[in-house]
Design an enzyme around this catalytic site. Structure first.
Site, PDB file in Angstrom:
ATOM      1  N   LYS A   1      36.405  44.481  14.466  1.00  0.00           N
ATOM      2  CA  LYS A   1      36.394  45.896  14.099  1.00  0.00           C
ATOM      3  C   LYS A   1      35.753  46.787  15.162  1.00  0.00           C
ATOM      4  O   LYS A   1      36.026  47.991  15.211  1.00  0.00           O
ATOM      5  CB  LYS A   1      35.669  46.083  12.763  1.00  0.00           C
ATOM      6  CG  LYS A   1      36.425  45.566  11.548  1.00  0.00           C
ATOM      7  CD  LYS A   1      37.613  46.447  11.209  1.00  0.00           C
ATOM      8  CE  LYS A   1      38.232  46.070   9.874  1.00  0.00           C
ATOM      9  NZ  LYS A   1      39.350  46.956   9.498  1.00  0.00           N
TER      10      LYS A   1
ATOM     11  N   SER B   1      38.999  36.468  12.870  1.00  0.00           N
ATOM     12  CA  SER B   1      38.697  37.898  12.894  1.00  0.00           C
ATOM     13  C   SER B   1      37.257  38.249  12.575  1.00  0.00           C
ATOM     14  O   SER B   1      36.845  39.392  12.777  1.00  0.00           O
ATOM     15  CB  SER B   1      39.625  38.642  11.924  1.00  0.00           C
ATOM     16  OG  SER B   1      39.511  38.114  10.612  1.00  0.00           O
TER      17      SER B   1
END
Length: 519
Positions: free
Chosen positions: A51, A305
């Site tokens: 992110k 991720s």
């Protein structure tokens, strides 16, 4: 597409963001037929998640006058930390609106990275509405977690790095989908530069909003989503991310909780890293694809991720990983309540490792056992069930029974009305080796009836076992001698108040003197 590719190629994701490694997974590669598996390690970013890339690029795109007014977002997870750190790197004030229910550890993490935290509402929708209100009131720039071209471009730099780090043949790249920003960015750049590579999105079966939208031909809103992989638990994907994913993805694969837990274990085994559930979703999809499709000679690459995992969830992950890998069968077996039945049942299992064994006496007719058995190859569970049924013991396969896996396995037992005469309760340490349970059973005389048994493998070199056994008072000396010959360390728990309150069922004032500890 040209404009998006230009944004990705010129994206600003350095500073606090790093180029993460593309690591081999040799153990997993060998298990799926020696097909090369590589893992893109976005869990190594300073906020332990990809992110940071989208947040950095979005903030870098803002003019000076917008930066002076600050940025704002709504998030209880990785996006919040990414925006806070990206803003701090540029000296930009950042307001992060989080639900009041957000765990304190996440709130403190955002504060530590420079974010001004505003707690509002009971859920994300409330926090989102409040962030939009503050945006209008202050003029701060709202940074969307996924449905923004600059955010998508920032995430797309992962695709650029993958192609640069592995210029050789690639069969497929697997990317988790929540709102779709990561998948849209990675798919855009790979489809543009290497169109022969398959690009596959992966979603939890309980939060498959992108798959449902693509099948419907329009964005849909799921009534509810499962929260195990909370980082990708999104009820509706973004408008721009849906457009891109519908056009660019080859397919969307869904995976269940057990498969995600197994993928977390695979990452630990090969990389000694602990992924969060959302971080392991892509690898779970890779494994499902490899089991379904024959190899074409290129590498299979999954994006890890993130690694923002609450420590207390590790227990659940460990419990479910073996089932997700197909290496544990959970069975409910009914055996007659008579001496020798246990020994006969365990003999059927042979040298297979028993991973769990739960039983509590109910009546003198039959016993229901919840048992876990380690399996090492495809089809072995069916063979075990067939062997047990051939001996006349009814079997119910519980391996895919969610209620059984979440709750019933821990509730097998209870109090027996009136108590059980001559019952002693012992807590053992069994050596973790094949045959240990059978050796224990063979050390007992047939008339010493087992009334309770609980065991679960916890990965140590010894297993913890709680056993209830009916031993008449005049046979206690012989019983002690048998245990001494067995040599398993144990502690008498007959006087333990937990036993008296929840398992015994006899008069609570009864005298129960503890016997000596043996070792």
């Amino acid at each position: 597409m040209d404009q998006l590719i230009h944004k990705i190629v010129t994206a600003h994701v350095r500073g606090v963001g790093i180029e993460t490694s593309l690591d081999p997974m040799p153990r997993l590669s060998g298990r799926i037929g020696d097909r090369q598996v590589l893992l893109k390690r976005e869990d190594l970013q300073p906020v332990f998640s990809f992110k940071i890339r989208g947040a950095l690029n979005k903030i870098a795109s803002l003019p000076d006058e917008a930066l002076a007014r600050g940025v704002i977002c709504a998030s209880a997870g990785n996006h919040a930390q990414g925006v806070a750190l990206a803003a701090a790197q540029r000296g930009v004030p950042a307001t992060i609106v989080m639900p009041t229910t957000t765990p304190g550890i996440k709130v403190e993490a955002v504060k530590a990275r420079g974010g001004n935290v505003v707690l509002h509402g009971d859920g994300f929708d409330d926090a989102y509405a409040e962030a939009r209100r503050i945006e209008q009131e202050t003029g701060a720039t709202f940074i969307h977690p996924f449905d923004d071209p600059e955010v998508i471009a920032g995430q797309g730099t992962i695709g650029l790095e993958i192609l640069r780090q592995h210029p050789g043949p690639i069969e497929a790249v697997f990317v988790a989908i929540g709102g779709g920003g990561l998948a849209a960015g990675v798919a855009s750049v790979i489809r543009y530069l290497r169109p022969e590579i398959r690009i596959i999105g992966v979603e939890p079966v309980e939060a498959a909003s992108m798959k449902a939208s693509i099948e419907a031909g329009e964005r849909v809103i799921l009534n509810e989503v499962g929260l195990f992989a909370d980082g990708v638990a999104v009820r509706q994907v973004g408008e721009e991310t849906f457009r891109l994913c519908r056009e660019l993805l080859d397919e969307v694969i869904t995976v269940d909780t057990d498969a995600i837990c197994a993928a977390i274990k695979d990452i630990f085994d090969d990389c000694r890293a602990v992924a969060e559930p959302a971080g392991a979703v892509a690898l779970a999809g890779l494994k499902a694809y490899a089991a379904r499709d024959g190899g074409e000679g290129g590498a299979l690459i999954a994006v890890n991720s993130g690694a923002n995992l609450n420590f207390d969830r590790l227990r659940h992950v460990a419990e479910r990983a073996e089932i997700g890998e197909g290496r544990e069968a959970l069975l409910a077996v009914t055996i007659p309540e008579r001496p020798g039945s246990y020994r006969r049942f365990i003999s059927i299992l042979g040298r297979r490792a028993v991973t769990e064994f739960n039983y509590r006496y109910a009546d003198d007719r039959r016993a229901h056992i919840f048992v876990g058995v380690e399996t090492k190859r495809a089809g072995e569970k069916a063979e075990i069930i067939a062997a047990i049924e051939a001996e006349g013991f009814p079997v119910v396969d519980m391996s895919d029974n969610e209620m059984a896996k979440l709750h019933a396995r821990y509730m097998v037992g209870g109090r027996v009305a009136g108590g059980i005469p001559d019952e002693v309760l012992l807590r053992f340490q069994f050596p973790e080796r094949p045959g240990a349970l059978l050796r224990f059973l063979e050390s007992l005389r047939p008339q010493w009836n087992i009334t309770l048994f609980h065991y679960r493998n916890h990965g140590a070199d010894h297993g913890r076992v709680l056993a209830g056994i009916q031993v008449p008072a005049d046979e206690r000396e012989a019983f002690d001698q048998a245990l001494a010959a067995l040599g398993y360390p144990y502690q008498d728990e007959t006087a333990n108040p937990a036993y008296r309150l929840f398992l015994d069922g006899g008069p609570e004032t009864a005298e129960r003197a503890p016997r000596a500890e043996a070792s």
